[in-house]
Design a protein around this motif. Structure first.
Motif, PDB file in Angstrom:
ATOM      1  N   LEU A  23       0.655  -1.181  -0.148  1.00 62.71           N
ATOM      2  CA  LEU A  23      -0.074   0.044  -0.354  1.00 62.71           C
ATOM      3  C   LEU A  23       1.048   1.535  -0.029  1.00 62.71           C
ATOM      4  N   PRO A  24       1.014   1.671  -0.937  1.00 63.95           N
ATOM      5  CA  PRO A  24       2.169   2.974  -1.366  1.00 63.95           C
ATOM      6  C   PRO A  24       0.983   4.218   0.125  1.00 63.95           C
ATOM      7  N   ILE A  25       2.101   5.082   0.399  1.00 63.52           N
ATOM      8  CA  ILE A  25       2.064   6.335   0.880  1.00 63.52           C
ATOM      9  C   ILE A  25       2.477   7.409   1.668  1.00 63.52           C
ATOM     10  N   GLY A  27       0.788  11.066   2.033  1.00 69.52           N
ATOM     11  CA  GLY A  27       1.014  12.203   3.132  1.00 69.52           C
ATOM     12  C   GLY A  27       0.001  11.830   4.587  1.00 69.52           C
ATOM     13  N   GLY A  28      -0.377   9.960   3.938  1.00 65.69           N
ATOM     14  CA  GLY A  28      -1.177   9.838   4.857  1.00 65.69           C
ATOM     15  C   GLY A  28      -2.228   9.359   5.567  1.00 65.69           C
ATOM     16  N   THR A  29      -2.746  10.632   5.504  1.00 59.44           N
ATOM     17  CA  THR A  29      -4.129  11.529   5.467  1.00 59.44           C
ATOM     18  C   THR A  29      -5.095  10.157   5.885  1.00 59.44           C
ATOM     19  N   THR A  92     -11.062  23.911   0.703  1.00 58.60           N
ATOM     20  CA  THR A  92     -11.958  23.527   1.520  1.00 58.60           C
ATOM     21  C   THR A  92     -11.484  21.884   2.356  1.00 58.60           C
ATOM     22  N   GLY A  94     -10.011  19.408   4.830  1.00 61.22           N
ATOM     23  CA  GLY A  94     -10.023  18.842   6.885  1.00 61.22           C
ATOM     24  C   GLY A  94      -9.400  20.290   6.916  1.00 61.22           C
ATOM     25  N   ILE A  98      -4.186  18.516   7.775  1.00 61.06           N
ATOM     26  CA  ILE A  98      -4.515  17.915   6.814  1.00 61.06           C
ATOM     27  C   ILE A  98      -4.022  18.419   5.408  1.00 61.06           C
ATOM     28  N   GLY A 105      -2.276  13.460  -5.433  1.00 62.77           N
ATOM     29  CA  GLY A 105      -2.283  12.082  -4.950  1.00 62.77           C
ATOM     30  C   GLY A 105      -2.763  10.878  -4.612  1.00 62.77           C
ATOM     31  N   GLY A 110      -6.748   7.306  -3.206  1.00 65.83           N
ATOM     32  CA  GLY A 110      -7.989   6.904  -2.847  1.00 65.83           C
ATOM     33  C   GLY A 110      -9.264   6.768  -3.552  1.00 65.83           C
ATOM     34  N   ALA A 114     -16.177  11.024  -2.041  1.00 64.32           N
ATOM     35  CA  ALA A 114     -15.911  12.601  -1.287  1.00 64.32           C
ATOM     36  C   ALA A 114     -15.017  13.455  -1.821  1.00 64.32           C
ATOM     37  N   ASP A 116     -11.801  15.564  -2.720  1.00 61.56           N
ATOM     38  CA  ASP A 116     -12.295  16.918  -2.896  1.00 61.56           C
ATOM     39  C   ASP A 116     -12.044  17.465  -4.321  1.00 61.56           C
ATOM     40  N   LEU A 155      -6.210   2.889 -12.102  1.00 65.90           N
ATOM     41  CA  LEU A 155      -4.221   2.002 -11.980  1.00 65.90           C
ATOM     42  C   LEU A 155      -4.235   0.371 -12.181  1.00 65.90           C
ATOM     43  N   ILE A 161       1.191   6.596  -9.375  1.00 69.09           N
ATOM     44  CA  ILE A 161       1.211   7.847 -10.216  1.00 69.09           C
ATOM     45  C   ILE A 161       1.617   8.783  -9.674  1.00 69.09           C
ATOM     46  N   ILE A 186     -16.022  16.452   5.306  1.00 68.57           N
ATOM     47  CA  ILE A 186     -16.224  15.635   4.338  1.00 68.57           C
ATOM     48  C   ILE A 186     -17.553  16.060   3.403  1.00 68.57           C
TER      49      ILE A 186
HETATM   50  C1  LIG Z   1      -8.827  14.818   9.623  1.00 70.15           C
HETATM   51  C2  LIG Z   1      -9.461  14.379   7.741  1.00 70.15           C
HETATM   52  C3  LIG Z   1     -10.007  15.278   7.420  1.00 70.15           C
HETATM   53  C4  LIG Z   1      -9.934  15.531   5.693  1.00 70.15           C
HETATM   54  N1  LIG Z   1     -11.131  15.620   5.251  1.00 70.15           N
HETATM   55  C5  LIG Z   1     -10.683  15.207   3.369  1.00 70.15           C
HETATM   56  C6  LIG Z   1     -11.414  16.682   3.166  1.00 70.15           C
HETATM   57  O1  LIG Z   1     -12.004  17.484   3.201  1.00 70.15           O
HETATM   58  N2  LIG Z   1     -11.280  16.688   2.109  1.00 70.15           N
HETATM   59  C7  LIG Z   1     -10.874  15.363   0.607  1.00 70.15           C
HETATM   60  O2  LIG Z   1     -10.951  14.997   0.184  1.00 70.15           O
HETATM   61  N3  LIG Z   1     -10.431  14.290   2.014  1.00 70.15           N
HETATM   62  C8  LIG Z   1     -10.261  14.915   2.889  1.00 70.15           C
HETATM   63  N4  LIG Z   1      -9.542  13.746   3.863  1.00 70.15           N
HETATM   64  C9  LIG Z   1      -9.064  12.933   3.221  1.00 70.15           C
HETATM   65  C10 LIG Z   1      -6.796  12.645   3.097  1.00 70.15           C
HETATM   66  O3  LIG Z   1      -6.490  13.657   3.602  1.00 70.15           O
HETATM   67  C11 LIG Z   1      -7.418  13.499   1.216  1.00 70.15           C
HETATM   68  O4  LIG Z   1      -7.503  12.296   0.168  1.00 70.15           O
HETATM   69  C12 LIG Z   1      -5.651  13.480   0.996  1.00 70.15           C
HETATM   70  O5  LIG Z   1      -6.234  13.706  -0.453  1.00 70.15           O
HETATM   71  C13 LIG Z   1      -5.434  12.581   1.204  1.00 70.15           C
HETATM   72  O6  LIG Z   1      -3.526  12.445   0.348  1.00 70.15           O
HETATM   73  P1  LIG Z   1      -2.112  12.146   1.364  1.00 70.15           P
HETATM   74  O7  LIG Z   1      -1.326  12.096   0.925  1.00 70.15           O
HETATM   75  O8  LIG Z   1      -2.605  12.410   2.813  1.00 70.15           O
HETATM   76  O9  LIG Z   1      -2.691  10.053   1.118  1.00 70.15           O
HETATM   77  P2  LIG Z   1      -2.055   8.289   2.138  1.00 70.15           P
HETATM   78  O10 LIG Z   1      -3.389   8.571   3.079  1.00 70.15           O
HETATM   79  O11 LIG Z   1      -1.135   8.260   1.637  1.00 70.15           O
HETATM   80  O12 LIG Z   1      -3.023   7.775   0.399  1.00 70.15           O
HETATM   81  C14 LIG Z   1      -4.823   8.417   0.054  1.00 70.15           C
HETATM   82  C15 LIG Z   1      -4.356   6.651  -0.774  1.00 70.15           C
HETATM   83  O13 LIG Z   1      -3.591   6.650  -2.406  1.00 70.15           O
HETATM   84  C16 LIG Z   1      -2.632   6.057  -2.301  1.00 70.15           C
HETATM   85  N5  LIG Z   1      -1.315   7.048  -2.674  1.00 70.15           N
HETATM   86  C17 LIG Z   1      -1.048   7.827  -2.049  1.00 70.15           C
HETATM   87  N6  LIG Z   1       0.008   7.857  -3.381  1.00 70.15           N
HETATM   88  C18 LIG Z   1       0.056   7.565  -4.434  1.00 70.15           C
HETATM   89  C19 LIG Z   1       0.879   7.505  -5.507  1.00 70.15           C
HETATM   90  N7  LIG Z   1       1.888   8.204  -5.401  1.00 70.15           N
HETATM   91  N8  LIG Z   1       0.681   6.526  -6.408  1.00 70.15           N
HETATM   92  C20 LIG Z   1      -0.356   5.015  -5.749  1.00 70.15           C
HETATM   93  N9  LIG Z   1      -1.424   5.144  -4.960  1.00 70.15           N
HETATM   94  C21 LIG Z   1      -1.128   6.374  -4.292  1.00 70.15           C
HETATM   95  C22 LIG Z   1      -3.021   5.447  -0.736  1.00 70.15           C
HETATM   96  O14 LIG Z   1      -2.221   4.197  -1.144  1.00 70.15           O
HETATM   97  C23 LIG Z   1      -4.004   5.660  -0.495  1.00 70.15           C
HETATM   98  O15 LIG Z   1      -4.491   4.371  -0.723  1.00 70.15           O
HETATM   99  C24 LIG Z   1      -9.438  13.515   5.670  1.00 70.15           C
HETATM  100  C25 LIG Z   1      -8.358  13.325   5.937  1.00 70.15           C
HETATM  101  C26 LIG Z   1      -8.394  13.945   7.329  1.00 70.15           C
HETATM  102  C27 LIG Z   1      -7.536  12.937   8.378  1.00 70.15           C
END
Ligand SMILES: Cc1cc2nc3c(=O)[nH]c(=O)nc-3n(C[C@H](O)[C@H](O)[C@H](O)COP(=O)(O)OP(=O)(O)OC[C@H]3O[C@@H](n4cnc5c(N)ncnc54)[C@H](O)[C@@H]3O)c2cc1C
Lengths: 295, 786
Positions: A23-25, A27-29, A92, A94, A98, A105, A110, A114, A116, A155, A161, A186
């Motif tokens: 599972l790629p990580i 930002g991890g959010t 908008t 988080g 966040i 990406g 994901g 939902a 954004d 994918l 990505i 959300i």
């Molecule tokens: C408190 C909170 C509030 C939030 N509010 C919102 C909001 O308002 N709107 C919204 O849209 N989202 C929201 N989110 C969700 C999240 O922040 C977003 O979806 C964000 O864009 C995820 O990015 P990340 O880099 O943290 O992803 P990660 O958590 O690192 O990864 C998310 C997914 O994408 C995959 N992935 C990551 N990078 C790649 C890559 N390069 N290639 C292929 N797969 C990849 C991962 O394996 C995982 O499945 C919120 C989350 C939290 C915890």
């Protein structure tokens, strides 16, 4: 659980080829929340955070190539000119914490209905591409082909990505999102809208109101038709309530929402129509002003 | 001689002024900076060498028979030390706050979604989690009893607790019931006396305390066979009282120490993991820590009772209330928890702070297969206030009267009788509080030419640039009791020690009071400073080595344990003065302590405290009991049932996007009589916090339960106000002393939570013209898209 930390993009691709279920990580959010809730227990985690090129973007004047891990905060601060719709959507997401971690990406990875970023990417036009890479090579996936089901994207198992290619805005863009509180929520549903005067098209994107993010195709076609037939791109004249109203109805009709804890299907349809009317009005007002000041 | 006296008095003034951190001052809380910086040690941060992790298996069904539980696979997992079911419980299998109707682990059936069935202890939380998944439970799933109609027809839909196992004071699926009649009651003849009658049915959704620190604690087995439990709770002694019989131990072998509490709001009044961790520690002989994940937390504590209420009010043409009738149905869920007290509050306070000559009331709490409900800030009174205040607005509209004037016309004041017959025997400035919020300046109107989207409904979600926005203003007032009622003697104990440390007199205050964020430890130190005239006060960790402090709930801790600290400190003071009399032969009748000295009003400084104390410590313990109350008569609801009443009034200003149904509370003003503000900064904080929690209930907070199943056990979908939802909250504090209370103070924490919700709903109604009979108000209610 394996924890893989590739230092380069090639190592990352190699690792993904070797461990396709890793599972790629980024930002991890999303990933960390889902692990906490025990949604998945991946056999391996592929940490992309050492690969600095994923946090870079470039702009050749026509297209922005946005690294997969450029956090929302930087999109807001650095790219609200060329990518105004995506920057508004990023606003908008988080909370500040966040937005400092999460990026497009991860949103695409994901593929939540939902997410954004999606409505803004769809609205930015049909020439938005996801740059998907594997040891086998690079594919440019058109945004319209990217979302394939609830939380599913197109994918392949060995692909990652690298970036998203988004045309630089050539007209006003807007983004609206409904949430039942005034921050950190959300989307109950969301709507992205863009005017593309260069090629005489408009872009729409609906979020949280169908199994996948989707475009309101008929609404786009209707509006494009009206704008062309009435010479409005050139005149910048008022659209009139009838057109705005009809556009809203067509956006509403394009959605296929469900009732869930965040809202009813009826409310989603209703609010999409309102958001469609408002975002169209805002963008068109801006466009008119541009035309008039140019004239 | 006379010169000396004058000098002494002058001296005395200086000495008195020195103690700015006594009562009435606002010294900062000792835990404040640590919490803001993330350095405060919460109960979930505890660690012990050799510690195991405990975890519970919980029911996915709201109602089911358990046909079998197979733990063999779980036990085989390496790293697993114990797997327990109800069969392993050494003592009584049931516990409960008031009624022991809840099994510590499910026995043959489950009654709510999330009920604990089995426990695991393992050397790693991940191992524990895997082991829980390996426990096999065979269920016979039954149709849950969840609606009022189902609950009230047990012959048809079944019993949550079968008649032969029924333990509460109610019957059928009614856990508790309270009726009330005053004046002539409400009959057709009484109705005929009214010129105008308004009625309505109102609903309140299930609110959660939503504290941020999940349930957690560490149980350490002791050499004497007892258990030492470090725990985040609201009442150490009542936890112990419920735990000891289940563990099969005498109470003195169950020793509790308060760990860092991350919020409570009533949700920690019931047990969560206390018994579970202790059972596992007993069985394994090792320390066991349990920390709930967020979703488990939503299943692991009780919530605010959802309510359905029918109200009818009659008034004369000029607005005088003639009668009020009410039926309140509270859903108590699977187990009794605090339901009886919630019913008592709803029944006795459910007609609000108004003088009503003829009253009828019938309040019940149901048993159902929904999640258990119990204590939450303002319980019973919160639900009812939404009903009666909605009615006041309806009546005002019907009469064409100003809603504030209508309330003021009927407002109770000192000397009036509650519908229970209890006379209000201290200030009740209901009309004045309303006037104060009304007189505060209104916030400026929206400036559409200079918009900041953050100020609009939707904020950065960018849904409006001014379109659809309508402003509304609403008012409300509420009443809440302070302390435990209906004959309960919820006394508090405090131990105060005075001694010389490092050449200075130092007081130590030792109580079992749970500091849950309310600022009790700050106030205790202030009281000790004021009573003992010292600057240095240390607060002993709260534990069961000292007597009970009662619960940190019911707005009671400053009154009750603060009162106990005052009594103990006074006793220490008198003991020290007596010592001085014996040693120096003082005969003055005006001796007190100030500025570290023993002083006489007439003779000035007598002796520094350090000299008088020498090597001796004075260490005294006192109990503080409030004046006695009595239970309400079951049929008439009459009785001197409450210790003290407290009142708050609010004005809410909202902007509503009427097309999208989104709400932004622009300002929420509060006026409250606090008797005496022992720490004005904390008082303002309590009122603002209470208002914010009320705002949450008004527009967003609800646990959504469908067919007995919780649908949103996370902070992703259980929404609480963010800073962008929280408006400026100007607070106007009145200090009218209550002669019965220590320092004249009045409990502060709950009154604003009772009163603020209806003001916000009233403001939304004014903006939209929509009736709004249910809270939280959702966008669907405002747009007709439910
Ligand atoms: C408190 C909170 C509030 C939030 N509010 C919102 C909001 O308002 N709107 C919204 O849209 N989202 C929201 N989110 C969700 C999240 O922040 C977003 O979806 C964000 O864009 C995820 O990015 P990340 O880099 O943290 O992803 P990660 O958590 O690192 O990864 C998310 C997914 O994408 C995959 N992935 C990551 N990078 C790649 C890559 N390069 N290639 C292929 N797969 C990849 C991962 O394996 C995982 O499945 C919120 C989350 C939290 C915890």
């Amino acid at each position: 659980m394996e924890f893989l930390r590739p230092a380069t993009w090639d190592e990352a691709l190699a690792a993904k080829a070797e461990y396709p279920t890793a599972l790629p990580i980024s930002g991890g959010t999303d990933v960390m929340v889902e692990m906490n809730f025990d949604v998945h227990r991946p056999s391996a985690i592929l940490d992309l955070n050492r690969i600095t090129e994923l946090t870079e973007w470039s702009n050749d004047g026509g297209v922005v190539r946005l690294g997969a891990a450029v956090p929302y905060t930087r999109i807001i601060n650095e790219l609200s000119g060329p990518l105004p719709g995506l920057a508004l959507a990023s606003h908008t997401v988080g909370s500040p914490q966040i937005r400092n971690r999460g990026g497009v990406g991860g949103n695409l990875g994901g593929a939540s209905p939902a997410g954004d970023a999606h409505p803004a990417l769809l609205a930015a036009g049909r020439d938005v591409f996801v740059e998907a890479c594997s040891v086998r090579g690079t594919r440019m996936i058109a945004i319209d082909d990217f979302y394939v089901g609830v939380k599913r994207n197109s994918l392949e198992q060995d692909e990652l990505i690298r970036a998203v290619h988004i045309p630089v805005a050539d007209g006003p863009q807007q983004f609206s999102k409904i949430g039942t509180r005034n921050a950190m929520v959300i989307a109950v549903c969301a709507f992205g809208f863009a005017l593309h005067p260069k090629n005489g098209t408009v872009g729409t994107g609906i979020g949280s109101a169908a199994p996948t993010p989707r475009r309101a195709v008929e609404a786009e076609e209707y509006l494009q038709g009206v704008l062309a037939e009435r010479g409005l791109w050139e005149s910048g004249d008022l659209l009139g309530t009838e057109v705005i109203q009809r556009f809203g109805e067509l956006v509403k009709a394009a959605a296929s929402p469900i009732d869930d804890v965040r809202g009813t299907a009826d409310y989603r349809r209703h609010s999409l129509a309102v958001m469609a009317r408002r975002t169209l009005t805002w963008t068109w007002n801006d466009y008119s002003k541009q035309i008039r000041s140019a004239a | 001689m006379s010169t000396r006296t004058i000098q002494g008095q002058k001296n005395l003034q200086d000495i008195r002024q020195a103690s700015k951190d006594g009562i009435g001052g606002s010294p900062l809380r000792p835990d404040g900076n640590l919490k803001v910086k993330g350095e405060f040690a919460y109960s979930s941060d505890m660690w012990h060498e050799d510690m195991l992790w405990g975890m519970a298996l919980r029911s996915p069904h709201p109602r089911a028979n358990i046909l079998s539980v197979d733990i063999s696979e779980a036990l085989k997992l390496p790293g697993v030390y114990a797997v327990l079911t109800h069969e392993d419980i050494p003592g009584s299998k049931f516990y409960g706050l008031e009624i022991q109707d809840q099994p510590a682990l499910a026995i043959d059936k489950v009654r709510y979604h999330g009920e604990a069935i089995a426990l695991v202890a393992a050397d790693h939380p991940e191992t524990a989690r895997r082991a829980v998944k390996k426990i096999k439970v065979e269920y016979e799933v039954l149709t849950p009893i969840v609606t009022e109609e189902q609950c009230l027809a047990p012959e048809v839909h079944g019993y949550v607790h079968e008649p032969h196992e029924f333990k509460s004071h109610g019957y059928g699926n009614i856990c508790h019931e309270q009726k009330l009649v005053s004046g002539l009651g409400v009959t057709d003849e009484v109705r005929a006396l009214a010129d105008v009658i308004v009625s309505g049915t109102y609903e309140v959704g299930m609110q959660d305390q939503a504290f941020l620190g999940p349930e957690s604690g560490l149980a350490v087995p002791a050499e004497d066979g007892g258990i030492d439990l470090y725990i985040a709770t609201q009442w150490l002694h009542v936890d112990r009282q419920q735990m000891a019989p289940v563990l099969g131990l005498p109470e003195e072998k169950v020793r509790l120490t308060l760990a860092g509490v991350g919020g409570a709001f009533g949700g920690r009044e019931d047990l969560s993991m206390q018994i579970h961790a202790s059972l596992l520690a007993q069985r394994t002989g090792k320390p066991v820590k349990i920390v709930y994940a967020r979703d488990e937390s939503f299943f692991g504590h009780v919530h605010r009772h959802p309510a359905r209420m029918f109200y009818e009010h009659g008034a004369t043409r000029d607005g005088k209330l003639v009668f009020a009738d009410c039926r309140i149905v509270l859903d108590g869920g699977a187990y009794a928890s605090a339901s009886p007290a919630v019913v008592g509050n709803a029944a006795s306070l459910g007609h609000g702070p108004y003088v009503i000559p003829n009253v009828k009331m019938h309040a019940i709490a149901l048993y159902s297969n929904n999640p258990s409900c119990g204590a939450m800030r303002g319980f019973g009174a919160v639900q009812a206030a939404f009903g009666y205040e909605s009615q006041m607005d309806k009546l005002a509209a019907e009469l064409g009267m100003d809603p504030v004037e209508l309330r003021q016309l009927n407002a109770m004041s000192e000397g009036d009788l509650m519908p229970t017959g209890q006379q209000i025997d201290s200030p009740a400035p209901v009309a004045e509080l309303l006037q104060r919020v009304k007189d505060m300046p209104l916030p400026p109107p929206l400036d559409l030419d200079d918009l900041d989207v953050r100020a609009l409904p939707g904020a950065l979600s960018n849904t409006s640039h001014g379109e659809g926005i309508v402003r509304g203003v609403g008012y409300s007032v509420g009443i809440k009791n302070v302390g435990f009622s209906e004959g309960f003697d919820d006394y508090s104990t405090a131990r105060v020690r005075l001694e010389v440390i490092g050449g200075e007199p130092v007081a130590m205050v030792h109580t079992a009071m749970a500091e849950v964020g309310q600022g009790g430890v700050t106030v205790h130190a202030q009281i000790a400073r004021t009573e003992l005239g010292v600057e240095q006060v240390t607060i002993h960790p709260a534990n069961t080595e000292v007597g009970s402090a009662g619960s940190t709930s019911a707005s009671r801790q400053t009154y009750m344990t603060g009162g106990a600290v005052k009594l103990a400190a006074e006793a220490v003071k008198y003991a020290l003065i007596d010592k001085g009399r014996r040693r120096y032969g003082w005969t003055h009748q005006d001796i007190t302590l100030a500025g570290g000295k023993v002083v006489s009003e007439s003779a000035g400084v007598l002796v520094p405290m350090v000299d008088l104390l020498g090597d001796e410590a004075i260490d005294l313990t006192r109990e503080h009991h409030h004046r006695p109350t009595v239970p309400f008569d079951k049929e008439t609801g009459q009785g001197f049932g409450h210790v003290q009443y407290t009142f708050c009034a609010n004005r809410a200003v909202v902007d509503v996007d009427v097309e999208l149904g989104l709400v932004k509370v622009v300002e929420l003003t509060a006026a409250q009589d606090v008797g005496k503000a022992l720490n004005p900064l904390s008082v303002v904080g309590q009122i603002q916090g209470g208002c914010t929690q009320a705002l949450g209930l008004a527009v967003m907070e609800e646990i959504i339960v469908k067919d007995g199943k919780v649908r949103n056990a996370s902070f992703t979908d259980y929404l609480i106000p963010t800073i962008l939802d929280t408006p400026p909250i100007p607070v106007d504090i009145l200090e009218l002393p209550d002669p019965n209370a220590p320092y004249g103070l009045r409990g502060v924490g709950e009154a604003p939570t009772v009163s603020a919700t209806p003001s916000i709903v009233a403001a939304i109604r004014q903006a939209t013209g929509i009736a709004l009979n249910r809270i939280p108000v959702r966008p669907e209610h405002l747009t007709g898209t439910l």
